[in-house]
Enzyme design. Structure first.
Site, PDB file in Angstrom:
ATOM      1  N   TYR A 897       0.828  -1.097  -0.082  1.00 46.40           N
ATOM      2  CA  TYR A 897       0.026  -0.090  -0.129  1.00 46.40           C
ATOM      3  C   TYR A 897       0.747   1.070   0.109  1.00 46.40           C
ATOM      4  CZ  TYR A 897      -3.938  -2.729   1.242  1.00 46.40           C
ATOM      5  OH  TYR A 897      -5.196  -3.552   0.907  1.00 46.40           O
ATOM      6  N   LEU A 898       1.968   1.205   0.346  1.00 42.20           N
ATOM      7  CA  LEU A 898       2.641   2.306   0.536  1.00 42.20           C
ATOM      8  C   LEU A 898       3.655   2.731  -0.524  1.00 42.20           C
ATOM      9  CD1 LEU A 898       4.500   1.354   4.101  1.00 42.20           C
ATOM     10  CD2 LEU A 898       2.630   2.901   3.477  1.00 42.20           C
TER      11      LEU A 898
END
Length: 1000
Positions: A897-898
């Site tokens: 997600y990052l």
DNA sequence: CAGAAACAGTCCGATTCCGGTCA
DNA sequence: CTGACCGGAATCGGACTGTTTCT
């Protein structure tokens, strides 16, 4: 530079606020951890019971579910309609009531809203700077639409570049033509229908033309980056100029330079694909004769069970039943007669055999291991790669899944079922028509061979547990990377060309100035004039407007040169001064731009190494969300008060997704474990507390999410949400859906209307990235030691993990290692005591009989104490870190997600050096994100202190976070070697061809 | 006492394999 | 709904370090 700017909405991690926790790291965490612990059956039963007593108890819920599930499900779906009808009136009535009640609050609410997200108070220049970015794409759009409409014309016009292009794309065109021919009229019809839609897609998020997309992306980054840097330097000049040049450059580059290489139509994923087919797991090897199973029956399947004996699964009834049922199905008649009860089967000998075998494998000599390794490598070489559009790409899972027993997660109703061996006859092969079709294993045939280039998979089969298709696909990191890197470089070059244009302009301006000055000098000689023309605000105030002008007419410089007419000489003077000032500014801009361009280019290439196109796009979408999140939030806030029940539910659901990063929560069938997401939440999963622990309007969530991982959280929500929730649960049974009027489909549809490409899961990406960024800002300060910074970095990561509810089972050795650490700390403390005593003695001795010798001794002792104290501190930090890492592991949060660009956002070249250095020497890593991020971040930190080379990150930090020493040991690389590294270093390694940096 | 070798513990990246999302 | 992906926890295997034992 990649920092997400635009709206600085407050992050939604209030309840996860790590800064809170930091002050008292241990206590709150412990309780939280316990509550967050996994509720799956892998947990010892006592724990579940504990939990049950502590809270509203999930076991009850589970039981309820088990008993009522079927009933409930059918009921809720069948009766939903009725329910709707019945409740429609009352609900609407209630809505009105609530509205009535809320009218007073509505003002307060909207205020709250603004406060809550704190995004209204934006700095004015920022907004200004955002404008051109909106403007630029519009220009692009127009031009591009034109291009689309008259491709031939375009070609003719650009003959010069056309030649090159034709070469590069001939293959492509062929493929496209083929496709067109195939689909014939259909295609055209579709196009007509889609019409506008397609245009829009092109502009927004196209997969169709990589090139302009990448270019736009790239330009956007540059502009953002430059803008940010400029803002940091508080240079209004730069901001406005950049704004301008960006707009111009974007329009120009996109319209003038359209490379078509790599251009694929919307759905087409490749134009050529060749591979070797899947690798089949080895056939079953019968057990040696000395290992006998009580029944000499369908042995292979028995071994599956035996292998799992020491796992908790086999004690579960569901597992046993499923297994035994499936097992009996494959037995012969005789066997079936013989084997009737599972409990009478004795698998222990088989288990023992396998344990011995694995022991054997562990005890192999190096040579033997090497042989195995070589064999594995050979397999990898043969089956592990495919040729995609001429590039050798790594395949993600070239080995078919071997047969075994299905182990679902959590209370999965299908656990223990037999996962059958996949036969070639089950496998569909996908490759390009002209490629060499992979050979099926001798004596077998493929189920089918197809040539569908609208999908990315190489082979597929139906898995027998759920009957869902499974695929062999590319390794995510290798997807289309090569094309993108090449693309980026080319595009950067275009930007550089534009810059050159700017420089020419500046030079022209210089000429103008010289001419004007000369003219003036001639005049001045004639008659003296006052120097009142030197008004300062002429330069300063004119910045914005002048920039605008100078860019609108492309050859502003030239135009200005024309009117060297005489007027009053002070007017002339003003003109000269203004021009000179502008010139200097332009030059500054050019220089700064150039420097930044290089940096940006390097960074992007770096990121490209680790990111596939898909990932890049994912973060792009998240970034766009960041830009428009305000309006989306406003919208769902409005929905909270809507007259329509559906809208209210949707508003609250999106609020949860936004605030808590919940998953969307699709509908599921009864054949899978009973887990839920946002839309599938049931009434029983939440509890409402008007007041709890000193907070108002608290919602207590307790449900099993994906992978049966428990989500437990107590969140204070806004009053309106609370009221709505109350409304939603009214007249409902615990097993009824909380959001009964909405589905993920219409939720996503709504989101997509707010912003193209927006779906529920984008919020997770967005929230994770913003959280990391925010936490990093919050938790790190300049004066921290490296160890403290590492801890902060990890905590920032952990905040993300908590937000996304990423958990792991506590490591088996956790308690032990914790104990060990604590013993170490104890020991260190004792040592300190000892050292202090000695110090005292030394002091005394020195006092009694001062001498050089005693003085030295004293100093030595002092140093010793100091050193020991430092060591103790490090150990304690380590302890904290590990404790926090028990279930929220960094490794657990795989950082899908990052946005890696956040932590790579660093504009100092030395850091980049260090980064490359790091990356280079870690040969075994394919450049995993976690690795890159953590390493690079640390290096940035160190660099900021000017300590990269002095700080010994080697040993101490490694224990803190497992940072290997090796990458830090290289110091012999310079910025130049970056390119060298990229072009040469990786050749020879297996990965290099996949990455595309190898020699052609 | 230094240095090598063996061993254990830890961590990381890659892989596996199931569980989601979304069009 | 199904098909095509994406996400991510568990697991595996290897690298690295610290410690102990051997030479």
């Amino acid at each position: 530079m990649f920092e997400i700017t635009g709206d600085e909405g407050v992050l939604h991690v209030q309840m996860f606020d790590v800064s809170e926790r930091r002050r008292s790291p241990n206590i709150p965490l412990k309780t939280e951890r316990r509550t967050r612990s996994r509720m799956a059956n892998t947990n010892p039963p006592q724990r579940t019971q504990d939990d049950g007593q502590e809270k509203s108890s999930s076991p009850e819920i589970n039981n309820n579910k088990k008993n009522n599930k079927q009933k409930t499900r059918s009921k809720s779906s069948k009766e939903r309609h009725n329910h709707k009808e019945k409740s429609e009136q009352t609900a609407d009535q209630e809505l009105c009531d609530v509205d009535g009640n809320l009218q007073n609050e509505s003002n307060g609410d909207s205020n709250q809203a603004d406060e809550g997200h704190g995004c209204e108070s934006e700095a004015a220049p920022k907004q200004e700077a955002d404008e051109p970015q909106a403007a630029a794409p519009v220009k692009i759009k127009k031009k591009r639409v034109k291009d689309e409409k008259s491709p031939e014309k375009h070609d003719d016009k650009n003959q010069t570049s056309g030649k090159k292009r034709k070469k590069q794309t001939s293959e492509h065109d062929k493929a496209e033509k083929n496709k067109k021919i195939k689909k014939g009229g259909d295609e055209e019809d579709k196009k007509k229908k889609k019409g506008k839609k397609e245009d829009k897609k092109d502009e927004e998020s196209d997969n169709c033309s990589l090139r302009p997309q990448g270019m736009k992306t790239c330009l956007r980054f540059i502009s953002r980056f430059i803008y940010i840097s400029a803002e940091r330097n508080k240079s209004a000049l730069l901001v406005s100029s950049v704004r301008h040049y960006y707009a111009g450059a974007a329009a120009k580059t996109v319209s003038d330079c359209r490379w078509e290489e790599g251009k694929l139509s919307d759905s087409q994923k490749w134009s050529s694909l060749e591979h070797k087919g899947p690798y089949f797991p080895p056939e079953y090897e019968p057990l040696p004769d000395n290992v006998c199973f009580y029944y000499d029956a369908t042995e292979e399947i028995a071994t599956f069970y035996a292998k799992m004996l020491d796992h908790e699964y086999t004690t579960k009834e569901v597992f046993q039943n499923n297994f035994f049922g499936d097992w009996r199905e494959v037995m012969t008649k005789d066997e079936r007669k013989l084997i009737k009860t599972l409990s009478k089967c004795d698998f222990s000998q088989i288990l023992k055999y396998f344990v011995e075998k694995s022991e054997e494998r562990k005890n192999m000599t190096k040579e033997e291991k090497q042989v195995l390794k070589d064999e594995a490598n050979r397999l990898m070489e043969e089956y592990g790669y495919c040729l995609l559009d001429g590039h050798r790409e790594k395949i993600g899972n070239f080995k078919l899944e071997p047969p075994g027993l299905f182990r679902g997660r959590g209370e999965h109703p299908k656990m223990g079922k037999l996962k059958k061996r996949i036969q070639p006859e089950d496998v569909t092969i996908n490759c390009s028509e002209d490629s060499k079709v992979p050979e099926p294993p001798a004596g077998h045939q493929w189920k089918r061979v197809q040539h569908d280039n609208t999908v990315t998979w190489l082979a597929s089969w139906l898995e027998n547990i759920h009957g869902r298709p499974k695929y062999i696909m590319l390794n995510p990191s290798s997807k289309l990377k090569v094309v993108m890197i090449v693309m980026m470089v080319k595009e950067m070059m275009v930007v550089v060309v534009v810059l050159m244009g700017m420089m020419v302009k500046v030079m022209m301006m210089m000429v103008v100035v010289v001419v004007v000055v000369m003219v003036m000098m001639v005049k001045v000689i004639g008659d003296d004039c006052g120097d009142d023309g030197k008004r300062d605000d002429g330069g300063g105030g004119g910045v914005d407007g002048d920039d605008g002008k100078s860019d609108d007419d492309d050859d502003g410089g030239g135009g200005g040169g024309g009117d060297g007419d005489d007027g009053k000489s002070d007017v002339m003077m003003v003109k000269v001064v203004t021009t000179v000032v502008m010139m200097v500014k332009e030059m500054m801009v050019v220089v700064v731009l150039m420097g930044m361009m290089v940096k940006v280019m390097m960074m992007m290439m770096m990121m490209m190494v680790v990111m596939g196109e898909k990932d890049w796009q994912k973060y792009e979408t998240a970034r766009r969300l960041k830009m428009s999140v305000d309006s989306i939030r406003k919208r769902y806030r409005r929905d909270w008060k809507s007259r329509e029940m559906k809208s209210r539910q949707r508003g609250v659901a999106i609020y949860f997704i936004d605030k808590l990063a919940l998953r969307a929560g699709n509908e599921k069938d009864d054949e899978s474990a009973d887990t839920v997401g946002c839309c599938s939440l049931r009434v029983e999963h939440i509890r409402l507390h008007r007041r709890l622990d000193g907070q108002e309007h608290v919602v207590e969530f307790d449900f099993l999410g994906k992978d049966s991982i428990r989500y437990y959280n107590k969140v204070p929500v806004e009053k309106q949400v609370f009221k709505n929730l109350k409304l939603f649960i009214k007249h409902k049974d615990p097993e009824d859906d909380l959001f009964d009027r909405i589905t993920t489909i219409n939720l996503n549809k709504t989101l997509n209307e707010s912003m193209s490409g927006l779906t529920a899961k984008v919020f997770r990406t967005f929230n994770a990235s913003t959280t990391l960024q925010d936490q990093l800002n919050k938790l790190t300060t300049e004066d921290m030691t490296v160890e403290e910074k590492i801890l902060s970095y990890n905590r920032a990561n952990r905040a993300v993990a908590i937000l996304c509810n990423h958990q792991r089972a506590a490591p088996k050795t956790f308690e032990k290692s914790m104990q060990l650490l604590q013993e170490k700390i104890q020991k260190k403390k004792e040592q300190i005591e000892e050292a202090k005593k000695e110090l005292k003695e030394a002091k005394k001795a020195h006092k009694d009989a001062p001498s050089d010798k005693s003085k030295k001794l004293l100093e030595k002792k002092e140093k010793a104490v100091q050193r020991l104290c430092e060591q103790l501190k490090k150990l304690q930090l380590q302890e904290t870190d590990r404790e926090e890492n028990k279930v929220i592991a960094l490794g657990t949060s795989k950082l899908n997600y990052l946005d890696p660009r956040i932590t790579v956002a660093c504009d100092s070249c030395p850091s980049l050096n260090a980064f490359i250095r790091t990356h280079k020497s870690h040969k075994n890593s394919g450049g995993g994100l976690q690795y890159l991020i953590s390493r690079f971040y640390l290096l940035v930190l160190n660099e900021a202190e000017g300590a990269a080379r002095n700080v010994n990150v080697t040993r101490e930090s490694r224990d803190l976070e497992g940072i290997s020493a090796a990458p830090f040991l290289r110091t012999d690389l310079t910025i130049d070697s970056a390119f060298h590294f990229m072009s040469s270093e990786r050749s020879g390694s297996a990965a290099e061809t996949a990455v595309g940096f190898g020699p052609d």
